[in-house]
Structures are given as C-alpha cells and as structure tokens.
Design an enzyme around this catalytic site. Structure first.
Site, PDB file in Angstrom:
ATOM      1  N   GLU A 195       9.412 -19.896   0.962  1.00 13.58           N
ATOM      2  CA  GLU A 195       8.615 -18.987   1.269  1.00 13.58           C
ATOM      3  C   GLU A 195       7.762 -18.450  -0.320  1.00 13.58           C
ATOM      4  O   GLU A 195       8.424 -18.983  -1.104  1.00 13.58           O
ATOM      5  CB  GLU A 195       9.391 -17.677   1.879  1.00 13.58           C
ATOM      6  CG  GLU A 195      10.458 -17.029   1.248  1.00 13.58           C
ATOM      7  CD  GLU A 195       9.586 -15.036   1.334  1.00 13.58           C
ATOM      8  OE1 GLU A 195       8.245 -15.116   1.157  1.00 13.58           O
ATOM      9  OE2 GLU A 195      10.270 -14.656   0.899  1.00 13.58           O
ATOM     10  N   HIS A 370      10.642  -9.513  -0.738  1.00 14.49           N
ATOM     11  CA  HIS A 370      10.953 -11.153  -0.839  1.00 14.49           C
ATOM     12  C   HIS A 370      11.224 -11.920  -2.743  1.00 14.49           C
ATOM     13  O   HIS A 370      11.314 -10.197  -3.865  1.00 14.49           O
ATOM     14  CB  HIS A 370       9.586 -11.596  -1.307  1.00 14.49           C
ATOM     15  CG  HIS A 370       9.500 -11.342   0.439  1.00 14.49           C
ATOM     16  ND1 HIS A 370       9.804 -11.994   2.047  1.00 14.49           N
ATOM     17  CD2 HIS A 370       8.900 -10.225   1.773  1.00 14.49           C
ATOM     18  CE1 HIS A 370       9.071 -12.280   2.964  1.00 14.49           C
ATOM     19  NE2 HIS A 370       8.672 -10.754   2.559  1.00 14.49           N
TER      20      HIS A 370
END
EC number: 3.1.-.-
Lengths: 557, 557
Positions: A195, A370
């Site tokens: 990601e 993240h």
C-alpha cells in the site's frame, strides 16, 4: 484475462491511481481469487451520486473461476462495495471476525445476510483454492484484526499487504507479525503488492498510543462535559477514549449511527473492553453532572449531517454543547473536508466551547494508520520481492513508492505502476504488462447501480450552473397553427418575479422562430426545436451571460 | 447607521467571519469613509455563482455622506468588488500606484474606466475628508505597495492595518514603517482593526526572501525547461523568479491572462525590474534549447482552466511539458484546492516531469503574506489600542486574535468580535456594540448582480442531485378530456434508453391521477399539478430512492 492457461495474472479493478474502492484480482489458470471489495465517495463533479464501486464486468465474465473474496480489513474502501457486488455475484467471503462483523452490518441493511456465505479466518489460517495455497500475517492499522495475504502459486508467492503500519506498541498488544513477514521474504517473494497511501510522507508513523496520552491530558483538564469525535471504525482510539473516561470517572454516551454500530459489534466480538454500566443513553446525559460524562460522536470530518455538526450548530435532537464544555476533534481533516471542519470549529467557539482541533501532528489527537516512508522500506526489505506493484494510492503516491522500492534494491524494470484494468502477467518467472481488461467506476445513485452515466451527469452539471428553461408550444395537427404558447417555465435560472420581462421576450423569440419555419414550410420537428434552442440561447447569453438548459416542448393535438 | 450625530461608528460590510470580500465603513457624524471593496469566490453550495461581493444597501442609503473609498492593496479580496459596486455608487477611489494599476485593469474590462475617479496616494499622503484626517503607513504583504491607514477623528484615532506581515528583509527593500506605527501608538490609538488571517499560526512568518533562495537552488539543478507557477499578484516572487532566470541565463515566457496583466502593470509602473529582451513569446519557447527557458504560469492553485492544469493534461495550445522538465508549484494549496492540485501533480509525474510541490513549509517554495501570532502581538504592542476589533478572518481566527490581544494587555471588555453588519459605536471614549445594519452577500452570476436568490439556488441544487422530470399533458378546453400526453421528459434523472419502462409507468400514474380528479370534478389546476407531483414522486422514490424535481405542465387548448 489471460490466454496463457498457466500464467499468473494480477489486475486491479480499483485502488490504483485513486484512494478508495480497492479490489484486486489474482488468477492462476482456472482459479481466481479476489482481494477486497471497496467503495469510495464521489468527488463534487459526480452530482447526486451516493457512492462508487468497482466495475466487475471481468468477474461476471469469469464467474465460474472465482473461488473466494478475501477481505484484508473492515474499512469502507475495502468492504463498502460488497453489498452492491454480491447482488450480481455471490462469492464466498473470507475475513477475520471483526471484519466479518462489520460486513454483516452492511449485508443486513441490504437484506443480503441470509444468502451470503461468510467464512471466518485468522492470521493462522491456511486455505487452499485450486492452485492457490493461501496464508496470512497480522498487521497494524487504524482498525483491529487486519491481515496481509500470501498467495502461494506454481509461479511463486504473491504478497498483498492490505493497509498497514508498523505500530510496535499497539493499543491492543496485537503486534505486527514481523517474523512471519521475514520468513516469507526468506523463502522468496515473487511479487509484492504494497500500500502507498503515505508514500509521500517521510519518517515513521507514530504509534496510536501517542493519541491516548493526549486524550488523557485533555480529559484531565476538562471541567465540564467532554465531547470527542473520531472515526467510528478506529476501535483502538475508541478503547483509549473508554479507558480515559474510566480513569476520570466519567460515563460514556454514543452519538451517531455508525458509532453505535461499530461499538456494538466491537464489544460483542470482544475487540472493545467496555465495563458494565459505563455506557449511558444520550437522553440520560443531562441526569449527570457535566464533569461525569463523555459524549463520543461521529462527524470528525465535518460531515454536515453527522452528530458533531449538529451539536456545533445547536440543532441536535438530544444534546447540546455549553459554554466551557471541551470538544475534541480526534482526527486530521482529510483534504476536501477542511472547510466543513472549520465551520464546526467556528460554531463551537461561538458557543464558547474549548475546542481542540487541527492537524494531529500539532494536537497529538490523531496519528495515521498508514505506513510512512521508512515503514514502506521496512516492508520492502522484509519481503525482498522480485517484482513490485505499488497499490492503494494516487499516481504521485505510487510514484514515490516506486522510488522507495528502488532505494532498497528492487530492480527498476521489475516495478510496475499500473492503472485499474492493466494486467500484469507472470509466466516462467518473467513479468510483463501488455494487456488491459474492462474496468472503471460503477456509480450508485439511490437504488440504481450503474444507471447514471455521462449524459445524466452532464445534464445535472448543466442545470446546476444555470438552471433550465422549458418552452411549451401546442400546434394544431390539422394546419400546424400555434394553439397555445409559447409558455416558458424556468427553474434555477432567474427568479421568475424579477424577470417576467425577460421570459416574455423568450416567448416572443420562440414564437417568431417557429412562425418563420412554418412559413417556410419546414416540416421537421427537430429543426423547430433546434432553431428555438439556438435563438433563445443566443438571446439569453447576450442578456445575462448565462446558458440555461433550454428544452423546447412541441405538442401536436 | 448612527442616530448619534457625534459618535464614531465602525462596521464591516464584509471581511469578518469569512475570508474575502473585505469592506469596512467608518463614519463620524456626516462623513463616511469606506476601506476596501473586495470579492470572494463562492463555495460549492452556491451553484453557478461566479463571484460574491458585499451588499451595499447601507452605502446606497447614505450616498451623500460618502467621501472616499480607500484601498489598502491590490488583492481580489480588497479590490474585486469595485466594478460591481461602482456601477451603483461612483465613489472616488484612493490607492497607491500599483493598487490603482490593478484596479484600472478591472475597470477597463467592465467599461468603467472613463467614468471612475482614481486618486493616487503614497504612504506619505495626508488627506482630509470632513471630520477625518487620514494618514498612512507602509506595510509588507505578498503584493507590493500596501498601506495601513490611520484615521484621525474628533473621538480619537482609528487604525486599520490592511493585510500585513513584518518582513524585515523585504525583496524590494521597502520596509514596514515600524517607526511610524510606533509613533501612532505613542500618540494614542483609540481603536485598532487588525487582520487575523494567520492568527491560528504560532511564530513569525518567514521573509519572502527565503523563497528566492529555494527558487535559485531548484533552478541550479534543472537540466531542461523550467515551468514555475505562482500567484500572479505576488510581484516579489515574480521578481525573484526573474532574477533567478537571469542568473542562470534563461529567457522568460509568460502563460495565463492574469500573469500577463500583472507583469504588464508591474513593469510599466516600475515594480518589477525585467531586463530588455528577456521576455519571449510562448510561441518562441521551442526555438530555444530547453535549458535556456523558464515558463512562468498561472494555475498554482490547480484552477482547472489555468495554464498549469492545461500543461499537465497536455492540452495547452502552445506548449508542452516533456519528460525531465522541472515543474515548480511555488504556492501552498489553499484548503479546498488540494484535490485539483494533486491531480496536476499526478499528471505531471505521469509525463515524467520533476515536480516540486506540497506545503511551502516543506518545499520552501512558499511563505505566507500574513502576520503570524508573534507579528500580530507586535502590531498590537506598537499600537497599544484602547479598543480592538479583529478583522479579516473566520470566527476561530478572530477568536485566536482576541486571545493574542488579551495576552499583550488589551482589556477583555474592550475587544469586539463582530459579525458583518454589527455596528461598534464610540461616543465620548466609550465603545458599545448594540446596533446592526443590513448587509450580506450579493451574488454575481453572469451579468446579474444579486438576481440569483435562495429559490433559484435551491432549484439548482435539487436538479444537480436528481435531475428534473417534466410531465406534459394537454387538455381540451371544451370537455377537459386529455388530448395528448402525459409525455414525460427527463434530464439528469436516469438515462432515458435504460429506463423507458420507468417513464412509461410515470405516464400511466400521471394519467390515472388526473383521470381520477377529472371524474371527481375537481376543477383546480393547482390540485391537478400537486397530485401528479405527489403520486409520481412517491412512485419514483420507491422505485429508485431518488427525488427528481417533478414539473407537471398542463395545457388547455
């Protein structure tokens, strides 16, 4: 997708060159696995659209080969498309308990729960789907129970990270399984999909625990009621809010449907520890003294219909914010939401509340879920993949992730920045990207899935800017004389009372255009309409510099 | 405004509780001075609106008392309303040379230059308007030639700062006149109006010179063409771009109407030093080798029609960006513009350009033009006002500015956070806020100033979300039989070919609703229309969960 029966193929149906609606397809020979099925919210150009889900034409064409949908975690951009897709394609769904719990809420709302096939997995599960052997590894993110996926195929191992960060002091003590990741890398990873959301951000994302410390500090200073708003799905943060409330002897009330839903599921499944008797109804808040209550609510992104926005504008049904109350926005505004959040802060200050707002890096009230650049490099280093496809991100994020991958030794030619629909084929250890499949955005508007297209949106846009003008004329079938009209009705153009003169002129112009054509014995209705449209359009542009949609309606009786 | 003939009154017609459309009115007895006349851009809820200007009802009612409009500097939020206001109210306008130069460009475009009365002033001017004695002081901002204003009245001195920062190393060596400010404070300031844009920001805003250093560094590394985009009106930054181009032996081309306009005015008036022969036409850029050219363009905020956006999507008429070119966005995206800017960066990376983008605090390519907290405290300390009104800012900014003022010793009760229209009266040294005058937003749409109201906007919004459905029925005047229709035309609802069945059902429902009413001998057209609307609306909501605007049109012939 592949004419090569024994090739491994990977394609995104959503999630690259965008944030949201993640959906990845991995195929080997006659077996297809689908990873995630997300949705995303439309930008302001998609007028009236509720939500966007991936176009699954490819999957419908290959129904018989689909073995499973595996879901990495329970965020909207990974599960939001499921109800819409399941209506057309009933795949078995594999996910962890919390993720399935959140999927169930959605399926129940859509009346699909009975017909769906849900299978619980854990990070220790080992599954076999045709030629795929599938295992998992634990990761951290802003929701518990997240998985990375390792797909063992005859070509080699494909790893999909899901969303992740490396939180080495996680709130729930569920650590990222670095040892399992290292073992995968040691055995050899053919292809990594990782990601890219924070690939532009230097450094290492702070631990969620940091937020807890700031919440405690703010709670310790609050003298009256505390209102705190955050993402409902961030169960770690909810736990820290619960813990701080407990510590300062405050009861907890919940506001907002998604907050109630998530807390219900998380408590029931044991992801959120909430002592008996701690939760109170919003209607009971005023039975406690202000320093005995915390109100946990939705709306931290400034959503106009959510609880926080209503509280700030003093029109919540059940509760109100008073002078001296503390309001904490435990979330950094996502780009695009700043104005709505700012409006809320303005309103809260006007009430006289103490407001803690702004970027989490300043307030300490938010950390990202993240991985930042150093963590992305760590994942790449652990996996040592031969091939790399950066996923989950807009182009510049994928691009920065590519640079990070090169910096830790992935060969430049072995990195593929793909678009949704670009197929990467790997055959006998060699990857190439030469083919595309059909994919794109499926727009959901009300009950319609995919029935709002370009023309409809163009018309909505046109009318939103300058309104519509409807010119009705009735003609005699016998002799084509005008029986009634032209009558002009306008909406969203100018306020009628202020512009009667203008609309009368429109009627005259429409009438004279039509008369002329009738005299010339032109006998094509499309010409009548086009001429009226042109003449009236020209007149209105000159008079007003506006271009409303003009709809001439001719009726013959 | 004031019934008290000898009171001093101050009111904002725009600029508080908002960013933009600044306009302040200072009245003493029968003399009114107006400060600034700005515009602002509509937010996304004001569909189709081009620009917003202040409602000047109060000024129109007191025409005979208005002595002058004084303009602090040449930014849109201070001059953008002038053409619209001047059409109704021809005041003499006082401003510095550059400011007037930029106002003239606007007035020429609106055909008003001939009839306007423009008076040049400098920081050394001293003017008298009735009971007002007016002097000025130099400030720094992101445009040259800015003024603060001191208005001496029988009640005392009112100071209006305009926009400012304290740039102690300004690019043009025009220093902020701290000595004059100190002298005003020493003599005594009754009321200070000071700008609040950056009141949330700690510290001291860096000097514009910092940006020049980063531009030089980026230019020194560029191997091919350089594209650089910034706010056209930031003449200081333009000068630094010119200087860097010169230093690295590059010619300069300009793209974008506002860039060409500002450079023309600034060069002509001597605010921008541009060596002879340095400027080249965009069409001549490709006659030079890539390392000999800089292209200076508009669009740093991602404006979709501006030069940079066109370049990034490879559809500029004259020029294109190539792999390896350097593109610098010398501006931090303003909240609300991030998505558009991100799209441009994505596109430029896809081309293969080297892109310098993001927050100025990271890239060094942007500094604010507004005073941060320490500078605001410095201004308050210099002026030592008895009364204070924070201006130029949304509520939370005004609120933070208030806290700053208290921290440097302004009495809490002497600080007024006002709304547009709230009048602060000062009489015999005592200030109070008890009255309001009419003001608000005047919406400009095309040539219409203020003719788009709530109803029109509501209709635009309605149609933008779910479109419009027009149901036409012709009835016989003789016997009220249906002669033609119902015929349903839809726009922006669903694409017609995909929903013929649905629209046929609408026709049937409209026909049967009408038939029933005709049978029941109901004879009111408004009832016919309402019933059709209700019945069709209910049907469509059940079928589609959408609520298009439904317009039944009944015609009798």
């Amino acid at each position: 997708m592949s004419s090569e029966e024994n090739a491994l193929s990977v394609v995104a149906l959503g999630g690259v060159n965008e944030i949201g609606k993640n959906m990845y397809v991995i195929r080997y020979a006659n077996d297809i696995l689908v990873i995630d099925c997300g949705s995303k919210f439309p930008d302001e150009s998609l007028l009236g659209i509720d939500v966007i889900v991936p176009d699954i034409t490819y999957l419908l064409e290959n129904k018989d080969k689909i073995r499973a949908l595996i879901v990495t975690h329970g965020h909207e951009d990974h599960i939001g498309g499921i109800p819409y897709v399941l209506k057309q394609l009933n795949m078995p769904i594999y996910a962890t308990r919390l993720t399935l719990g959140l999927i169930e809420v959605k399926l129940r709302e859509h009346g699909l729960l009975g017909s769906s096939r849900l299978k619980t997995i854990t990070a220790d599960s080992a599954l076999r789907f045709g030629s795929f052997k599938v295992s998992f590894f634990s990761t951290n993110h802003s929701i518990p129970d997240c998985l990375g996926i390792a797909l063992n195929t005859p070509e080699g191992t494909v790893v999909h990270t899901g969303d992740f960060k490396f939180d080495l002091t996680p709130v729930n003590n569920h650590y990222p399984d670095i040892h399992k990741m290292a073992a995968l890398g040691r055995k050899g990873v053919l292809l990594l999909l990782s990601e890219s959301t924070n690939a532009e951000r230097p450094g290492f994302t702070p631990s969620e625990r940091v937020v807890g410390e700031h919440i405690e500090e703010a709670f310790s200073k609050a003298e009256q009621k505390i209102f705190i708003s955050t993402f409902a799905s961030n169960v770690h943060r909810l736990q820290q809010i619960v813990d701080a409330s407990l510590r300062f002897g405050r009861k907890l009330a919940l506001l907002g449907r998604s907050m109630v839903n998530v807390v219900d599921v998380a408590v029931e499944l044991g992801y959120l520890r909430l002592p008996e008797g701690m939760l109170i109804e919003p209607t009971d808040v005023n039975r406690y003294s202000p320093n005995e209550v915390v109100v946990l609510c939705t709306g931290s992104q400034g959503e106009p219909m959510a609880a926080l926005s209503r509280l700030a504008s003093s029109n919540h049904r059940q509760l109100e914010v008073h002078r001296g109350d503390t309001v904490i926005l435990a979330a950094t505004p996502i780009p695009g939401n700043e104005r709505n959040v700012a409006r809320i802060v303005d309103n809260l200050y006007e009430i006289g509340a103490k407001v803690i707002y702004g970027s989490g890096s300043v307030t300490g009230m938010h950390v990202s879920g993240h991985a930042s650049q150093e963590e992305l490099k760590l994942m790449l280093t652990l996996m040592k993949p031969k091939y790399f496809i950066p996923i989950h991100g807009e182009y510049r994020m994928l691009y920065q992730h590519r640079i990070l991958a090169e910096s830790v030794g992935v060969e430049e030619d072995n990195i593929f920045i793909v678009k949704n629909g670009d197929v990467v084929d790997i055959e006998q250890g060699v990857a190439s990207q030469r083919r595309k499949i059909t994919t794109g955005n499926t727009l959901v508007d009300g009950l319609g899935i995919g029935d709002v297209g370009h023309v409809v949106l163009r018309d909505r846009k046109h009318m939103s800017e300058d309104g519509v003008l409807i010119i009705v004329i009735t003609l005699s079938r016998a002799d084509s004389k005008i029986l009634s009209g032209p009558d002009t009705i306008s909406r969203g153009f100018v306020y009628v009372r202020e512009s009667e003169g203008l609309l009368e002129q429109v009627n005259r112009i429409a009438a004279s255009s039509l008369d002329k054509l009738l005299e010339e014995k032109v006998n094509q209705w499309s010409t009548y309409k086009m001429t009226i449209k042109d003449e009236v359009g020209k007149f209105l542009w000159n008079q007003t510099k506006r271009r409303p949609m003009i709809l001439p309606i001719l009726i013959q009786v």
